[in-house]
Each structure stands twice: as C-alpha cells, then as structure tokens.
Design an enzyme around this catalytic site. Structure first.
Site, PDB file in Angstrom:
ATOM      1  N   HIS A   1       0.838  -1.204   0.000  1.00 25.40           N
ATOM      2  CA  HIS A   1       0.000   0.000   0.000  1.00 25.40           C
ATOM      3  C   HIS A   1       0.880   1.265   0.000  1.00 25.40           C
ATOM      4  O   HIS A   1       0.687   2.171  -0.824  1.00 25.40           O
ATOM      5  CB  HIS A   1      -0.916  -0.030   1.225  1.00 25.40           C
ATOM      6  CG  HIS A   1      -1.727   1.221   1.416  1.00 25.40           C
ATOM      7  ND1 HIS A   1      -3.054   1.307   1.079  1.00 25.40           N
ATOM      8  CD2 HIS A   1      -1.395   2.449   1.904  1.00 25.40           C
ATOM      9  CE1 HIS A   1      -3.502   2.516   1.346  1.00 25.40           C
ATOM     10  NE2 HIS A   1      -2.513   3.232   1.864  1.00 25.40           N
ATOM     11  N   GLU A   2       1.818   1.317   0.919  1.00 28.95           N
ATOM     12  CA  GLU A   2       2.624   2.533   1.048  1.00 28.95           C
ATOM     13  C   GLU A   2       3.498   2.766  -0.181  1.00 28.95           C
ATOM     14  O   GLU A   2       3.686   3.908  -0.611  1.00 28.95           O
ATOM     15  CB  GLU A   2       3.482   2.470   2.313  1.00 28.95           C
ATOM     16  CG  GLU A   2       2.689   2.388   3.610  1.00 28.95           C
ATOM     17  CD  GLU A   2       1.667   3.510   3.765  1.00 28.95           C
ATOM     18  OE1 GLU A   2       1.841   4.582   3.164  1.00 28.95           O
ATOM     19  OE2 GLU A   2       0.662   3.301   4.481  1.00 28.95           O
TER      20      GLU A   2
ATOM     21  N   HIS B   1       1.713   4.664  -2.697  1.00 28.87           N
ATOM     22  CA  HIS B   1       1.835   6.114  -2.518  1.00 28.87           C
ATOM     23  C   HIS B   1       3.195   6.613  -3.022  1.00 28.87           C
ATOM     24  O   HIS B   1       3.291   7.662  -3.663  1.00 28.87           O
ATOM     25  CB  HIS B   1       1.710   6.479  -1.041  1.00 28.87           C
ATOM     26  CG  HIS B   1       0.331   6.319  -0.470  1.00 28.87           C
ATOM     27  ND1 HIS B   1      -0.800   6.772  -1.120  1.00 28.87           N
ATOM     28  CD2 HIS B   1      -0.107   5.778   0.702  1.00 28.87           C
ATOM     29  CE1 HIS B   1      -1.866   6.509  -0.367  1.00 28.87           C
ATOM     30  NE2 HIS B   1      -1.476   5.907   0.731  1.00 28.87           N
TER      31      HIS B   1
ATOM     32  N   HIS C   1      -5.355   7.335  -2.287  1.00 25.84           N
ATOM     33  CA  HIS C   1      -6.316   6.377  -1.745  1.00 25.84           C
ATOM     34  C   HIS C   1      -7.513   6.205  -2.672  1.00 25.84           C
ATOM     35  O   HIS C   1      -7.884   7.122  -3.406  1.00 25.84           O
ATOM     36  CB  HIS C   1      -6.815   6.850  -0.374  1.00 25.84           C
ATOM     37  CG  HIS C   1      -5.813   6.621   0.715  1.00 25.84           C
ATOM     38  ND1 HIS C   1      -5.743   7.390   1.859  1.00 25.84           N
ATOM     39  CD2 HIS C   1      -4.817   5.693   0.836  1.00 25.84           C
ATOM     40  CE1 HIS C   1      -4.780   6.948   2.633  1.00 25.84           C
ATOM     41  NE2 HIS C   1      -4.189   5.933   2.030  1.00 25.84           N
TER      42      HIS C   1
END
Lengths: 85, 444
Positions: free
Chosen positions: B124-125, B128, B134
């Site tokens: 997930h990170e 980014h 998101h």
C-alpha cells in the site's frame, strides 16, 4: 456524535479533519465547524468507506474510524469546501 | 482524480531500509529487506519501474521504522490508529520516503490477530511512493484501511483496478498484457521465484571449488551494498555488515543468469552508479545485468567504453566523484556514466595512485567511503577522496574479508587422508568455533 473509542485520543472531528473530510479549522473561530459541514463530512467519509450514508457517527462509522489505517488523507488538502466556479 | 497526479520522471528508483523494527523478534533485518523487495516488486512487475536496493544515504525511497512524532507532519499514535505513510513523488527531498510505525506489532505469515502484516502495508505505502492516492474500492490495496494479510508475498497480485491506476501513471511493462481481465488466469504463471536471488547450491561443493582462504580473487565488487568475491566459476558473498553469507562458494552460472556456460571466470565486475545495472568483464567482452538477469544483446566489446580490447583488470565507481575507474596493468581510465564516454586525458599512469601495485586483480568502493584494491592475497585501502593507500596496508584479504584465520584452509587437502577421521585425533580437525566464528547460511 460521540467520539469514537478506537481512535487513540483523537476525537471524531479531529479524525475527519486529519483525513481530509473537513477543512482545516478556521484560524479565527478555532475548532468550530458548522453542523452542516460536519454532516457532509461524515457522509463523505461513509461513502468512501463503503458504509451507509447516515450523516451521523453511528456504530459502523465509529468502528471504521477505529480501524488501523494509513496516515495519509483520503481527500487531499485543498479539495474540500467550496470550489471556485 | 482528487489531486494533480505526481509521478517519478525516472524509471530506476533506489531504495534502502534505513532503520529496522526495534523490538520485533519475528522480523529480522533480512526478512524486512526481503518483504520490502517483494512489496516493491508487486509494482515493478506490471509497470516499467525498476527498484534497486542501495547502501548509501541518497536512496530515492528511504524506509524507516519510527514512532510518535518524527518531525514529518505525520506523527504516529502508538499501536493501532495510523500504521504507516509514504510521501508522493515530487520535488521534495522526502519524496518516496516510507515510514512504518514502530509501535505496531509487525508480522509476516502470522494470523491477523497477531499484529499488522508488514507486506500488505508495504505494498500500500509503496503505491503512494510511486504516486497513487487512496481509493474507496473495497478490493484495492490502496484502500486506506488495513484489511489484514494479503497472503504469500511471492504469489500476491494486484487487482485489475490497481493495475489500471498504475498503468495510467507509468504505462504497461513490456512483459505484461494489459488486456488480462479479472477472473481470467494469465496464460502462464509468472516465474515469481525465478527472480529470487538464490546463491545456495543444493549440490555438494564441486571438486574444483576454490578455497577462499588461500585464493586470490579474479574480481571483487560491491553490488547492492554487499561484497562479492569472484574466483573461477564461483563467488562468495558478504552482507553489508561484512558477514559471509556462506562458507561455500556459489556457482556464478546458477546466480548470474545468462552468462555463457563456457565462461570460466571474470576479470572485473562493478555496479553502475546511474542505473544500478551490473557489468561483468572478461577479456575483450562485457555483459550487462539487470539484477541477476542478463540484458539482451550481450556480450559486447569493451571498446564501447573506449577501452582497448586487451581487457580490464579492475573496475570500480569512486564514491568521491561517482566516476567509474578502469585499471589495466600500469594504466587507468576514468569513465563518465552520464555522458557514456571516457573523460579526456586518460589513460594515466596507475602509479598516480600511490602505494598501489600495478596489475590489480580488482577494486571496489565500500560503504565506509573507502576504496579497496585487491591483488594476490592482499588488499589496500584508500580512504575517501585520497589517492594514496593508508599506512598499514596491504593486509590479508582472507583474514579481513573471508573469515579465515592465518593458517586456516576451507577443506583438507584432497590428496591427503583426513587424519581426524581415520585416527580419531580431533586435535588436527580445524574447528571454526575456536576462531570465535559461527557462520550460518540462511535465506529470508
């Protein structure tokens, strides 16, 4: 609404601000937010989280707010509030 | 799109775990590094991005385990709550940096209740870190809420929606079909395990395997922060903490895939500063590797570098100026990787590097900022930007790098019977525990 219990010292309004659903607090009025803005923010949060849009801090909403999550906002800064036409 | 999309302009991104979890008994450093590798690979498998682990402090993606207020505007809040964040690409110095809350109970291959699955959060990170924001899609890894472990890192695949979003930023990797839809299995399962560095041979050590304690080395290189010592068809590998990964040498052809089977050794090896690709030299030819896979179109003549075709003794990148230096007998050249050409005025006499011998075996820079030059069984250290070997050198390579005592050999002379085995006289059996070393070979 009551502050969610699982969000570690953050009340629910702070939570909504932190993740981009409420604009940053007005520097003159401090933390005051209008009820209309708060309801709108709760609904946006519920919509983003896949919950029923009630506009209040119901149990499902508080549960989701207590879920571990990424620190980054869901709604990037500058995209909340009224937009210039 | 809720915000102007940010993305990296370059496609080769370096990464480094700067700080590790402090209290985790489950996640050792190598496991954390492996999980980061696989979490980044999730994205680079489908988009034309290349991630390379580096040792230096200037990695594009700096990974930290930190807690509470760590002065980046996103303080952590103890167990639960916020667990991690990463900075979007852009002009800021912190772009790409990824922080994990060290107060969380980070886990790997554990039940959901035991803690927070590090691999799932890392995927997930890193989304980014490459520019994704998101999403509310329930199945997306970019949903802001932690949704539990996502399974085996080696088998994890992004949802189609996540793939589309990263394709919108970077396009589709050549080897990927963007028409593959959810529910339709890919025609062939990608060889996930094929990319796992594997330097462990399951075969007994071959009879021609050299002895690390009495060898001089054909080539030495720092690759991804680790040291590689090459000898014949074998190499030894040391971690960035200078721990020997295994006493057994690994076979070059089992790890560096694509080298011709007939290649019986290499002359020099170095990792390019610009794109972290690895260059192998042998005679008049060189090979280029991305990670441990050879690039198409190689070998090529070393005249590409402007070098004479009689070969290269040593090659290394000097940390002082990030230029690549080639040595051959009593001369050296300086190469500019950005311009892809030799600097004018070269070759020069290698005697300008005071205290170093001619006809080097190889050279490398190391994470202490020094350059190391190897010849025979000895090595010399040249600190920082100096061009003179430090006093006290040369020293023995085997004792300082390969965990050998002065008199130690890896294996008994094959011509001589094993006295300890035949007579029971254990006093003649080399016992490494007596050296104060216990060396384990393990993978994550």
């Amino acid at each position: 609404g009551a502050a969610p219990s699982g969000t570690a010292q953050l009340d629910s309004v702070d939570w909504l601000s932190r993740f981009g659903y409420l604009p940053s607090p007005d520097p003159v009025t401090g933390q005051l937010q209008t009820q209309e803005a708060l309801t709108r923010a709760i609904r946006a949060m519920q919509r983003f989280g896949g919950l029923k849009e009630t506009g209040i801090f119901d149990q499902d909403t508080l549960l989701l707010m207590g879920t571990p999550r990424c620190s980054l906002p869901d709604v990037p800064e500058g995209s909340t509030g009224r937009s210039r036409r | 799109a809720l915000m102007p999309q940010s993305k990296w302009n370059k496609r080769h991104l370096s990464w480094r775990v700067r700080t590790f979890p402090k209290d985790s008994a489950l996640l050792g450093h190598d496991t954390v590094r492996a999980l980061m590798h696989y979490a980044l690979k999730v994205w680079s498998d489908i988009a034309p991005l290349n991630f390379h682990e580096v040792a230096g402090s200037d990695a594009d993606i700096q990974i930290d385990f930190t807690k509470a207020d760590h002065e980046d505007g996103y303080p952590f809040d103890g167990p639960g709550g916020t667990v991690a964040h990463a900075f979007f690409p852009g002009e800021k110095f912190s772009a790409g940096d990824t922080h994990f809350d060290d107060d969380e109970a980070w886990t790997f291959r554990s039940p959901d209740a035991d803690g927070v699955d590090l691999f799932a959060v890392a995927v997930h990170e890193f989304g980014h870190a490459i520019g994704l924001i998101h999403t509310s899609a329930v199945e997306s890894i970019m949903r802001p809420y932690y949704q539990g472990p996502v399974g085996d890192p080696l088998k994890y695949h992004l949802t189609y929606e996540d793939k589309v979003r990263v394709w919108q930023l970077y396009g589709v990797r050549d080897s990927v079909s963007h028409t593959d839809r959810p529910g339709v299995p890919p025609p062939t399962e990608p060889p996930v395990l094929g990319d796992v560095p594997n330097n462990r041979s399951t075969l007994p050590m071959a009879r021609d395997a050299p002895d690390r304690c009495s060898s001089h080395f054909d080539a030495v290189a720092q690759i991804r922060g680790e040291a590689f010592f090459f000898k014949g068809k074998y190499f030894w590998r040391l971690t960035r903490e200078k721990h020997l990964v295994s006493l057994r040498p690994a076979q070059i052809h089992r790890f560096w895939r694509g080298l011709p089977p007939s290649l019986d050794g290499v002359d020099a090896v170095y990792e390019r500063a610009a794109d972290h690709k690895i260059v192998f030299f042998k005679g008049s030819r060189y090979w280029l590797f991305k990670d441990n896979i050879m690039e198409e179109g190689y070998p090529r003549p070393i005249s590409d570098f402007g070098l004479p075709l009689d070969g290269v003794d040593a090659a290394f990148v000097w940390l002082h100026n990030h230029k690549t230096y080639f040595f051959r007998e009593r001369r050296y050249w300086r190469y500019d990787e950005q311009l892809r050409q030799m600097d004018p005025g070269y070759p020069k006499a290698s005697a300008l590097w005071k205290g170093l011998p001619p006809d080097l075996d190889d050279a490398m820079s190391w994470s202490d900022g020094s350059s190391y030059f190897f010849k025979g069984r000895e090595y010399w250290r040249v600190p920082g930007s100096a061009v003179e070997a430090e006093p006290g050198f040369p020293r023995l390579t085997s004792t300082d790098w390969l965990l050998c005592s002065q008199m130690q050999a890896d294996s008994p002379d094959p011509e001589a019977p094993d006295a300890a085995a035949t007579t029971g006289d254990t006093r003649r059996q080399p016992d490494r525990a007596h050296d104060g070393y216990e060396v384990c070979s393990c993978t994550s």
